[in-house]
Design an enzyme around this catalytic site. Structure first.
Site, mmCIF file in Angstrom:
data_model
loop_
_atom_site.group_PDB
_atom_site.id
_atom_site.type_symbol
_atom_site.label_atom_id
_atom_site.label_comp_id
_atom_site.label_asym_id
_atom_site.label_seq_id
_atom_site.Cartn_x
_atom_site.Cartn_y
_atom_site.Cartn_z
ATOM 1 C CB CYS A 140 62.335 44.095 38.486
ATOM 2 S SG CYS A 140 61.757 43.140 39.006
ATOM 3 C CD GLU A 149 68.046 40.249 38.721
ATOM 4 O OE1 GLU A 149 67.289 39.337 38.070
ATOM 5 O OE2 GLU A 149 67.842 41.085 39.272
#
Length: 192
Positions: free
Chosen positions: A67, A116
């Site tokens: 990520c 996020e």
């Protein structure tokens, strides 16, 4: 190398500024742009990683392949390929947008918040590919069957975003069957 910056977002997922990544993850982490990537090999296995124990946020949890945070003006594809190289030593992969609308908020045991807009991408690589995990980012990296990945989603040692993503990925079938969700669902702040 300069200071890594994250892209801050408003409620409409439009870029409203940047901030240093190192100073931005705390109890009041601002909503920002990120991505998750699941690397599948041509046999349908998924590369699952354990985050390095020295990571500032969610150290030691098991999660997807990699990520990261697209930098200001960086396209999603370029950001994913950069992190695959930096975290896993993978120079090439075929990328597909799988969950372009994914977003989440999670709180770590120490109170650190992740908040996020985090599109999910699948990367496909040849079977038997060599993984060279960066120890500053990855404690362990292992090729798992999809069934084992699904089991991990029910265990507390998995990351919160992994559990949420697997809830959306599981109905799509095996990793090599995941359909291309296209680019129209990506946030306005992020090009492909």
């Amino acid at each position: 190398m300069g200071v890594e910056e994250i892209v801050l977002l408003n409620a409409d997922d439009e870029a409203v500024g940047t901030a240093p990544k190192s100073d931005s993850h705390h109890r009041d982490t601002p909503y920002h742009l990120a991505f998750s990537c699941y690397v599948a090999d041509t046999e349908g296995r998924i590369l699952i990683t354990q985050r390095a124990l020295g990571k500032r946020t969610f150290p030691g949890v098991w999660t997807g392949s990699c990520c990261g945070h697209p930098g200001p003006g960086e396209k999603l594809r370029d950001a994913v390929l950069r992190r695959l190289r930096d975290e896993l030593g993978m120079p090439e992969a075929s990328l597909t947008s799988v969950l372009p609308r994914f977003q989440y908020r999670a709180v770590a045991e120490d109170g650190t918040v992740e908040h996020e807009r985090c599109p999910v991408v699948r990367a496909v690589v040849p079977a038997g590919g060599n993984v060279q995990a960066n120890p500053a980012e990855v404690e362990h990296a292992e090729w798992w069957t999809w069934e084992r990945c699904l089991e991990l989603a029910g265990r507390p040692e998995s990351s919160p975003w992994y559990r949420l993503q697997l809830a959306e990925l599981a109905p799509l079938g095996a990793p090599l069957e995941w359909p291309d969700a296209g680019r129209s669902g990506l946030p306005p702040a992020l090009g492909w």
